[in-house]
Write an enzyme that holds these catalytic residues in place. Structure first.
Site, PDB file in Angstrom:
ATOM      1  N   CYS A  23       0.939  -1.077   0.039  1.00  0.00           N
ATOM      2  CA  CYS A  23      -0.458  -0.194  -0.618  1.00  0.00           C
ATOM      3  C   CYS A  23       1.419   0.939   0.492  1.00  0.00           C
ATOM      4  O   CYS A  23       1.954   1.201   0.647  1.00  0.00           O
ATOM      5  CB  CYS A  23      -1.047  -0.245   1.150  1.00  0.00           C
ATOM      6  SG  CYS A  23      -1.873   1.830   1.316  1.00  0.00           S
ATOM      7  N   HIS A  24       0.320   2.682  -0.877  1.00  0.00           N
ATOM      8  CA  HIS A  24       1.003   3.563  -0.172  1.00  0.00           C
ATOM      9  C   HIS A  24       1.602   4.179   1.195  1.00  0.00           C
ATOM     10  O   HIS A  24       2.834   4.744   1.224  1.00  0.00           O
ATOM     11  CB  HIS A  24       0.059   4.506  -1.194  1.00  0.00           C
ATOM     12  CG  HIS A  24       0.077   4.632  -2.549  1.00  0.00           C
ATOM     13  ND1 HIS A  24       0.680   5.043  -3.355  1.00  0.00           N
ATOM     14  CD2 HIS A  24      -0.833   3.837  -3.324  1.00  0.00           C
ATOM     15  CE1 HIS A  24       0.996   5.301  -4.379  1.00  0.00           C
ATOM     16  NE2 HIS A  24       0.278   4.242  -4.482  1.00  0.00           N
ATOM     17  N   THR A  25       0.692   3.196   1.606  1.00  0.00           N
ATOM     18  CA  THR A  25       1.302   3.962   3.555  1.00  0.00           C
ATOM     19  C   THR A  25       2.857   3.280   3.388  1.00  0.00           C
ATOM     20  O   THR A  25       3.565   3.548   4.565  1.00  0.00           O
ATOM     21  CB  THR A  25       0.167   3.867   4.225  1.00  0.00           C
ATOM     22  OG1 THR A  25      -1.183   4.283   3.720  1.00  0.00           O
ATOM     23  CG2 THR A  25       0.134   4.290   5.825  1.00  0.00           C
ATOM     24  N   HIS A  49      -0.019  -4.286   5.856  1.00  0.00           N
ATOM     25  CA  HIS A  49      -0.249  -4.383   6.401  1.00  0.00           C
ATOM     26  C   HIS A  49      -1.599  -4.746   6.107  1.00  0.00           C
ATOM     27  O   HIS A  49      -2.821  -4.251   6.808  1.00  0.00           O
ATOM     28  CB  HIS A  49      -0.862  -2.848   7.048  1.00  0.00           C
ATOM     29  CG  HIS A  49      -0.865  -1.661   6.085  1.00  0.00           C
ATOM     30  ND1 HIS A  49       0.323  -1.140   5.691  1.00  0.00           N
ATOM     31  CD2 HIS A  49      -1.965  -1.226   5.689  1.00  0.00           C
ATOM     32  CE1 HIS A  49      -0.069  -0.407   4.446  1.00  0.00           C
ATOM     33  NE2 HIS A  49      -2.133  -0.412   5.031  1.00  0.00           N
ATOM     34  N   GLU A  50      -1.772  -5.514   4.352  1.00  0.00           N
ATOM     35  CA  GLU A  50      -2.359  -5.625   3.754  1.00  0.00           C
ATOM     36  C   GLU A  50      -2.809  -7.137   3.386  1.00  0.00           C
ATOM     37  O   GLU A  50      -1.636  -7.739   2.558  1.00  0.00           O
ATOM     38  CB  GLU A  50      -2.719  -4.721   2.822  1.00  0.00           C
ATOM     39  CG  GLU A  50      -3.667  -4.350   1.978  1.00  0.00           C
ATOM     40  CD  GLU A  50      -3.831  -3.427   0.564  1.00  0.00           C
ATOM     41  OE1 GLU A  50      -4.865  -3.050   0.387  1.00  0.00           O
ATOM     42  OE2 GLU A  50      -3.253  -4.022  -0.397  1.00  0.00           O
ATOM     43  N   CYS A  56     -11.254  -3.621  19.574  1.00  0.00           N
ATOM     44  CA  CYS A  56     -11.758  -4.878  21.059  1.00  0.00           C
ATOM     45  C   CYS A  56     -13.054  -4.932  21.843  1.00  0.00           C
ATOM     46  O   CYS A  56     -13.565  -6.444  22.301  1.00  0.00           O
ATOM     47  CB  CYS A  56     -10.148  -4.024  22.101  1.00  0.00           C
ATOM     48  SG  CYS A  56     -10.830  -2.292  22.803  1.00  0.00           S
ATOM     49  N   CYS A  96     -13.034  -0.977  24.844  1.00  0.00           N
ATOM     50  CA  CYS A  96     -12.848   0.737  24.722  1.00  0.00           C
ATOM     51  C   CYS A  96     -13.746   1.945  24.860  1.00  0.00           C
ATOM     52  O   CYS A  96     -14.787   1.529  24.211  1.00  0.00           O
ATOM     53  CB  CYS A  96     -11.905   0.845  23.802  1.00  0.00           C
ATOM     54  SG  CYS A  96     -12.268   0.928  22.262  1.00  0.00           S
ATOM     55  N   CYS A 152     -14.723   1.615  20.860  1.00  0.00           N
ATOM     56  CA  CYS A 152     -15.579   0.851  20.461  1.00  0.00           C
ATOM     57  C   CYS A 152     -17.213   0.043  20.698  1.00  0.00           C
ATOM     58  O   CYS A 152     -17.818   0.799  20.263  1.00  0.00           O
ATOM     59  CB  CYS A 152     -14.596  -0.650  20.739  1.00  0.00           C
ATOM     60  SG  CYS A 152     -13.563  -0.977  19.805  1.00  0.00           S
ATOM     61  N   CYS A 180     -10.198   2.509  17.166  1.00  0.00           N
ATOM     62  CA  CYS A 180      -9.890   1.348  18.556  1.00  0.00           C
ATOM     63  C   CYS A 180      -9.214   1.515  19.988  1.00  0.00           C
ATOM     64  O   CYS A 180      -7.489   1.976  18.540  1.00  0.00           O
ATOM     65  CB  CYS A 180     -10.077   0.185  18.435  1.00  0.00           C
ATOM     66  SG  CYS A 180      -9.499  -1.046  19.703  1.00  0.00           S
ATOM     67  N   ARG A 182      -3.731   1.229  20.220  1.00  0.00           N
ATOM     68  CA  ARG A 182      -2.774   2.721  19.244  1.00  0.00           C
ATOM     69  C   ARG A 182      -1.959   2.962  19.812  1.00  0.00           C
ATOM     70  O   ARG A 182      -1.037   3.025  18.679  1.00  0.00           O
ATOM     71  CB  ARG A 182      -4.265   3.653  18.945  1.00  0.00           C
ATOM     72  CG  ARG A 182      -3.638   4.787  17.890  1.00  0.00           C
ATOM     73  CD  ARG A 182      -3.623   4.204  17.130  1.00  0.00           C
ATOM     74  NE  ARG A 182      -3.528   4.584  15.803  1.00  0.00           N
ATOM     75  CZ  ARG A 182      -1.576   5.261  15.588  1.00  0.00           C
ATOM     76  NH1 ARG A 182      -1.095   4.485  16.069  1.00  0.00           N
ATOM     77  NH2 ARG A 182      -1.548   6.515  14.540  1.00  0.00           N
ATOM     78  N   CYS A 184      -6.862  -3.566   3.729  1.00  0.00           N
ATOM     79  CA  CYS A 184      -6.638  -1.982   3.218  1.00  0.00           C
ATOM     80  C   CYS A 184      -7.624  -1.340   2.121  1.00  0.00           C
ATOM     81  O   CYS A 184      -8.523  -1.132   3.070  1.00  0.00           O
ATOM     82  CB  CYS A 184      -5.174  -1.351   3.887  1.00  0.00           C
ATOM     83  SG  CYS A 184      -5.100   0.398   3.601  1.00  0.00           S
ATOM     84  N   ARG A 231      -2.815  -2.405  -7.714  1.00  0.00           N
ATOM     85  CA  ARG A 231      -1.965  -3.260  -6.378  1.00  0.00           C
ATOM     86  C   ARG A 231      -1.431  -3.985  -7.419  1.00  0.00           C
ATOM     87  O   ARG A 231      -1.670  -5.358  -8.143  1.00  0.00           O
ATOM     88  CB  ARG A 231      -3.325  -3.814  -5.995  1.00  0.00           C
ATOM     89  CG  ARG A 231      -3.991  -3.189  -4.623  1.00  0.00           C
ATOM     90  CD  ARG A 231      -2.904  -2.214  -3.366  1.00  0.00           C
ATOM     91  NE  ARG A 231      -3.930  -2.006  -2.341  1.00  0.00           N
ATOM     92  CZ  ARG A 231      -3.140  -0.935  -2.354  1.00  0.00           C
ATOM     93  NH1 ARG A 231      -2.983   0.377  -3.089  1.00  0.00           N
ATOM     94  NH2 ARG A 231      -3.712  -0.193  -0.400  1.00  0.00           N
TER      95      ARG A 231
END
Ligand code: AHE
Ligand code: ZN
Length: 405
Positions: free
Chosen positions: A72-74, A94-95, A124, A127, A130, A138, A142, A201, A398
């Site tokens: 991903c670009h992130t 993260h994907e 979760c 919290c 959530c 969430c 974090r 993502c 992608r």
């Protein structure tokens, strides 16, 4: 030598296949796993494929054998060194989709063998966030996630005697990774993991923004700025909500075919407008006063301003999805908001991963969400840097990386 009898051979096979032998010879449960991963040692440098050690999951953690990951670009943004939260050395990604290899004490939400999608936005269910019913963000992990460590403040990765950091709670660029149990969701094992990884993502972010965050009504006019993975996903959400005009704005003419393939009704290249006409003027003209909803899928703060100002006076809403470079700020005349335009944003399409992802996967399986169409490039893990290079070219939507190659 006398040949072994059939019964002796049978006994031998039975012994070899007994759970005890299987456990002792094959099981990785409770042990450190040595595997390959793409490591980012420092900002701005290519990743290197390394042999790393992945410690067993602690309480409320899950170790996953990653089968496929998207890029991903992130990941590229943090690798560039411009992400204020970026730290090195780290295992990005993260994907991802994979299979649960083992679980730590107290894990009840997934079990060994489950096919899972990794969730960089965990859920979760305990919290304040959530429980609010107002957001998918969430708060439980974090802070540690942003520091690149597991909830107990430590890492499960080492390489050449050095600790590697985790990324966005996922680190899917490793053949094995450890996540908090609230950061994984089990999905239909029949769903191909080279597709479900993309729901981790880009696709969910755009599609969710359209179907969750924007309350699109039938006939609403939509402006989508940027026709990458996220923008195309917004289009599919808008089509599903029976939007009226779905106008895609992109500086790359090659994106026109992509936009129409996903259901856009119009395409505008803002660099090719007649002298003196801005993209805001153009969209206001095309929609008799402005769009009901616009989406920024570029991360460019100038584009974000145009997206807001192209909204209809009195009620138009602009939704920011793109991640802007560090230090950038958005601006507009307050009058734009006084006169009823709304600026908002969302992360992960406002989707609560553990609750909603199984249904998204089902929608994909039922042909209601396009996923296959997004995959333009594929690479084995050893060539993961090519996926980063692909991403910076206009023809890539992608790239999917196969982890066991
Ligand atoms: N670390 C960056 C923030 C980056 C960011 O905004 N991330 C998005 C997801 S991008 C997915 O490709 C997000 O969901 N953010 C919510 C959150 O809690 O991070 C920075 O600028 O500090
Ligand atoms: Zn992403």
């Amino acid at each position: 030598m006398q040949e072994p009898s059939v019964s002796k051979i049978r006994r031998l096979f039975k012994k070899l296949n007994s759970p005890k032998i299987y456990q002792s010879k094959m099981s990785t449960v409770g042990k450190t796993i040595t595997c390959k991963a793409a490591v980012a040692w420092e900002a701005g440098k290519d990743l290197t494929i390394e042999t790393i050690e992945v410690a067993p999951p602690k309480a409320h953690e899950v170790r996953v054998k990653i089968a496929y990951t998207g890029v991903c670009h992130t990941d590229g943004y943090t690798l560039s060194g411009n992400d204020p939260e970026g730290q090195f050395p780290v295992v990005f990604g993260h994907e991802g989709a994979g299979v649960v290899e083992s679980v730590g004490e107290g894990v009840t939400s997934v079990k060994v063998g489950d096919h899972v999608v990794c969730l960089y936005t965990p859920e979760c269910r305990e919290c304040k966030f959530c429980k609010s019913g107002k957001t998918n963000l969430c708060g439980k992990i974090r802070a540690t996630q942003g520091k690149g460590v597991m909830p107990d403040g430590t890492s499960r990765f080492t390489c050449k005697g050095k600790t590697l950091l985790h990324y966005m709670g996922c680190s899917t660029f490793s053949q094995y990774t450890v996540l908090a149990d609230i950061s994984v969701v089990a999905v239909d094992p029949k769903a191909p993991m080279d597709r479900t990884c993309l729901l981790g993502c880009g696709i969910t972010t755009g599609y969710g923004a359209a179907i969750n965050t924007a309350k699109i009504s039938e006939g609403d006019n939509i402006g989508v700025f940027g026709a990458g993975c996220i923008g195309l996903s917004v289009i599919q959400g808008a089509v599903q909500k029976k939007a009226g005009k779905i106008i895609v704005i992109d500086v790359n003419d090659a994106k026109k075919d992509w936009a129409f393939k996903f259901g856009a009704t119009d395409f505008v290249n803002p660099t090719k407008l007649p002298e003196g006409q801005t993209i805001v003027d153009k969209l206001i003209e095309m929609t008799d006063g402005g769009c009901d909803f616009t989406f920024d899928c570029t991360g460019n703060v100038q584009v974000m301003r145009s997206a807001l100002e192209a909204c209809h006076k009195g009620w138009g809403e602009s939704i920011i999805i793109g991640v802007a470079p560090a230090g950038k700020e958005i601006s507009t005349r307050p009058f734009q908001l006084v006169t009823g335009r709304v600026w908002r944003g969302c992360a992960f399409g406002g989707i609560k991963g553990r609750t909603q992802m199984p249904d998204l996967v089902q929608d994909y399986m039922d042909g209601k969400i396009k996923v296959d169409e997004f995959i333009t490039h594929r690479h084995p893990l050893k060539d993961i840097n090519l996926a980063f290079h692909d991403m910076h070219k206009g023809d890539c939507i992608r790239a999917v990386v196969t982890m066991d190659e």
